[in-house]
Write an enzyme that holds these catalytic residues in place. Structure first.
Site, mmCIF file in Angstrom:
data_model
loop_
_atom_site.group_PDB
_atom_site.id
_atom_site.type_symbol
_atom_site.label_atom_id
_atom_site.label_comp_id
_atom_site.label_asym_id
_atom_site.label_seq_id
_atom_site.Cartn_x
_atom_site.Cartn_y
_atom_site.Cartn_z
ATOM 1 N N ASP A 68 0.924 -1.236 -0.138
ATOM 2 C CA ASP A 68 -0.063 0.035 -0.026
ATOM 3 C C ASP A 68 1.001 1.144 0.157
ATOM 4 O OD1 ASP A 68 -2.161 1.813 0.827
ATOM 5 O OD2 ASP A 68 -3.411 0.264 0.950
ATOM 6 N N ASN A 103 -6.243 -4.832 -6.138
ATOM 7 C CA ASN A 103 -7.168 -4.238 -5.435
ATOM 8 C C ASN A 103 -6.962 -2.639 -5.460
ATOM 9 O OD1 ASN A 103 -9.268 -3.952 -2.899
ATOM 10 N ND2 ASN A 103 -7.416 -3.281 -2.286
ATOM 11 N N ASP A 112 3.716 1.986 -4.632
ATOM 12 C CA ASP A 112 2.639 2.716 -5.289
ATOM 13 C C ASP A 112 2.473 2.134 -6.606
ATOM 14 O OD1 ASP A 112 1.506 4.560 -6.814
ATOM 15 O OD2 ASP A 112 2.781 6.470 -6.405
ATOM 16 N N VAL A 113 1.298 1.509 -7.092
ATOM 17 C CA VAL A 113 1.175 0.761 -8.124
ATOM 18 C C VAL A 113 1.328 1.766 -9.536
ATOM 19 C CG1 VAL A 113 -0.378 -0.765 -7.213
ATOM 20 C CG2 VAL A 113 -1.636 1.188 -8.177
ATOM 21 N N TYR A 128 -13.879 6.863 -13.281
ATOM 22 C CA TYR A 128 -14.204 5.385 -12.703
ATOM 23 C C TYR A 128 -14.976 4.376 -13.436
ATOM 24 C CZ TYR A 128 -14.837 2.110 -8.534
ATOM 25 O OH TYR A 128 -14.899 1.288 -7.876
HETATM 26 P P1 NAP Z 1 -10.272 2.052 0.118
HETATM 27 O O1 NAP Z 1 -10.769 2.175 1.105
HETATM 28 O O2 NAP Z 1 -9.867 3.530 -0.352
HETATM 29 O O3 NAP Z 1 -8.766 1.237 0.276
HETATM 30 C C1 NAP Z 1 -8.046 1.235 -0.992
HETATM 31 C C2 NAP Z 1 -6.390 1.328 -0.613
HETATM 32 O O4 NAP Z 1 -5.585 1.445 -1.937
HETATM 33 C C3 NAP Z 1 -6.076 2.503 0.350
HETATM 34 O O5 NAP Z 1 -5.372 1.923 1.239
HETATM 35 C C4 NAP Z 1 -5.538 3.335 -0.641
HETATM 36 O O6 NAP Z 1 -4.369 4.158 -0.095
HETATM 37 C C5 NAP Z 1 -4.572 2.346 -1.701
HETATM 38 N N1 NAP Z 1 -4.273 3.136 -2.847
HETATM 39 C C6 NAP Z 1 -4.703 4.212 -3.511
HETATM 40 N N2 NAP Z 1 -3.886 4.587 -4.511
HETATM 41 C C7 NAP Z 1 -2.912 3.576 -4.492
HETATM 42 C C8 NAP Z 1 -1.766 3.409 -5.338
HETATM 43 N N3 NAP Z 1 -1.473 4.244 -6.158
HETATM 44 N N4 NAP Z 1 -0.895 2.323 -4.899
HETATM 45 C C9 NAP Z 1 -1.261 1.603 -4.112
HETATM 46 N N5 NAP Z 1 -2.407 1.759 -3.006
HETATM 47 C C10 NAP Z 1 -3.120 2.750 -3.534
HETATM 48 O O7 NAP Z 1 -10.994 1.496 -1.033
HETATM 49 P P2 NAP Z 1 -12.042 0.148 -1.236
HETATM 50 O O8 NAP Z 1 -13.529 0.738 -1.023
HETATM 51 O O9 NAP Z 1 -11.530 -0.854 -0.285
HETATM 52 O O10 NAP Z 1 -11.636 -0.315 -2.709
HETATM 53 C C11 NAP Z 1 -10.723 -1.275 -3.201
HETATM 54 C C12 NAP Z 1 -11.123 -1.711 -4.510
HETATM 55 O O11 NAP Z 1 -12.497 -2.079 -4.710
HETATM 56 C C13 NAP Z 1 -10.962 -0.440 -5.568
HETATM 57 O O12 NAP Z 1 -10.366 -0.870 -6.696
HETATM 58 C C14 NAP Z 1 -12.290 0.127 -5.554
HETATM 59 O O13 NAP Z 1 -12.573 0.683 -7.026
HETATM 60 C C15 NAP Z 1 -13.084 -1.321 -5.830
HETATM 61 N N6 NAP Z 1 -14.477 -1.054 -5.231
HETATM 62 C C16 NAP Z 1 -14.847 -0.578 -4.212
HETATM 63 C C17 NAP Z 1 -16.238 -0.533 -3.957
HETATM 64 C C18 NAP Z 1 -16.737 0.001 -2.674
HETATM 65 O O14 NAP Z 1 -17.948 -0.029 -2.522
HETATM 66 N N7 NAP Z 1 -15.892 0.291 -1.745
HETATM 67 C C19 NAP Z 1 -17.372 -1.273 -5.144
HETATM 68 C C20 NAP Z 1 -16.717 -1.414 -6.067
HETATM 69 C C21 NAP Z 1 -15.356 -1.575 -6.381
HETATM 70 P P3 NAP Z 1 -5.136 5.983 0.014
HETATM 71 O O15 NAP Z 1 -6.013 5.907 1.261
HETATM 72 O O16 NAP Z 1 -4.170 6.684 0.372
HETATM 73 O O17 NAP Z 1 -5.772 6.295 -1.243
#
Ligand code: NAP
Length: 256
Positions: A37, A90, A63-64, A156
């Protein structure tokens, strides 16, 4: 207890939300976890939680969007754990919520750098390790927004649609290497990402949550473990005949 015993799993964005759930549940089922992360403090906490319960995990800053970093971290993980069995792509961001004609090039590029190019870089640099091992499972976290539309967050939607088809192409390209590639399509899951959207919504958090109830036929949004268990399934041998598929976990959102 042992659904993924001995497998080495990389989770990107593993510090929070769905990624954190995937790390914890995969570890609970016997895998060794590379938690990666941008958030070192939160990522290290996930490692502590796993090791406190007898599991194996290590944190890497990753950082991806940076290809050189992805290549180096994956080589380190291979060296540390001896192989790479599973990659969970993810890490993702929601980006700006504006109509298309108001979005700047920079806003578009910064979102696709994480959600699309990040998946490309991580897949690219996991494949050689998996090919050498003659097997692998890549799990790409897309979204309901990669299947159907809604009048919001245009970059998105584009990114999650791209991830859906990148999954199918890579499934076909690497099937002969015994590398499976599948996508997961969550409905709304209560994570820091969605909490931020709720905080920014014009009607406030309570109204946002109320709206989520009506969007999901089951009557509520999901929780991270609802997706985490789907990831465990795709990582495990239970899914050995599954590739190029879409695992939709959305409380019925896309059934209408
Ligand atoms: P989240 O709570 O924001 O967690 C995502 C993690 O990824 C955070 O720790 C974030 O760090 C990290 N991240 C962001 N940019 C990054 C980078 N460049 N390199 C490495 N890590 C990075 O998100 P989540 O809701 O768990 O979502 C996870 C995945 O599920 C995402 O792909 C999202 O699009 C997908 N998704 C989520 C939902 C939903 O309702 N939650 C629904 C459909 C799909 P920071 O906090 O510093 O940005």
């Amino acid at each position: 207890m042992n659904r993924v015993k001995g497998k080495v799993c990389i989770v990107t964005g593993g510090a929070l939300g769905i990624g954190r759930s995937a790390c914890r549940l995969l570890a609970q089922e016997g895998a060794k976890i590379a938690v990666t992360d941008l958030l070192e403090k939160e990522g290290s906490k996930v490692v502590e939680e796993i090791t406190a319960t007898g599991g194996t995990a290590q944190y890497w800053h990753l950082d991806v969007t940076k290809e050189s970093e992805v290549k180096k971290v994956f080589a380190d993980i291979q060296q540390q754990f001896g192989k790479i069995d599973v990659l969970v792509n993810n890490a993702g961001i929601a980006g700006v919520n504006k109509p298309t004609h108001e979005i700047t090039e920079q806003e578009w590029d910064s979102l696709t750098a994480v959600n699309v190019k990040g998946v490309f870089f991580c897949t690219k640099h996991a494949i050689p390790h998996m090919k050498a091992n003659r097997k692998g499972s890549i799990i790409n976290i897309s979204s309901i927004y990669g299947i159907i539309s809604a009048p919001d967050v245009p970059p998105y939607h584009a990114s999650k649609g791209a991830v859906r088809l990148m999954t199918k192409t890579d499934a076909l390209l690497y099937a002969a290497d015994n590398i499976r590639v599948n996508s997961v399509h969550p409905g709304y899951i209560w994570t820091p990402l969605v909490e931020k959207l709720a905080n920014e919504s014009p009607g406030g958090v309570a109204a946002f949550r109320e709206q989520l109830k009506s969007l999901h036929p089951l009557g509520h949004e999901g929780e991270p473990d609802d997706i985490g268990w789907g990831i465990v399934y795709l990582a495990s041998e239970e899914a050995k005949f599954m590739t190029g598929s879409e695992l939709v976990i959305d409380g019925g959102y896309t059934a209408r």
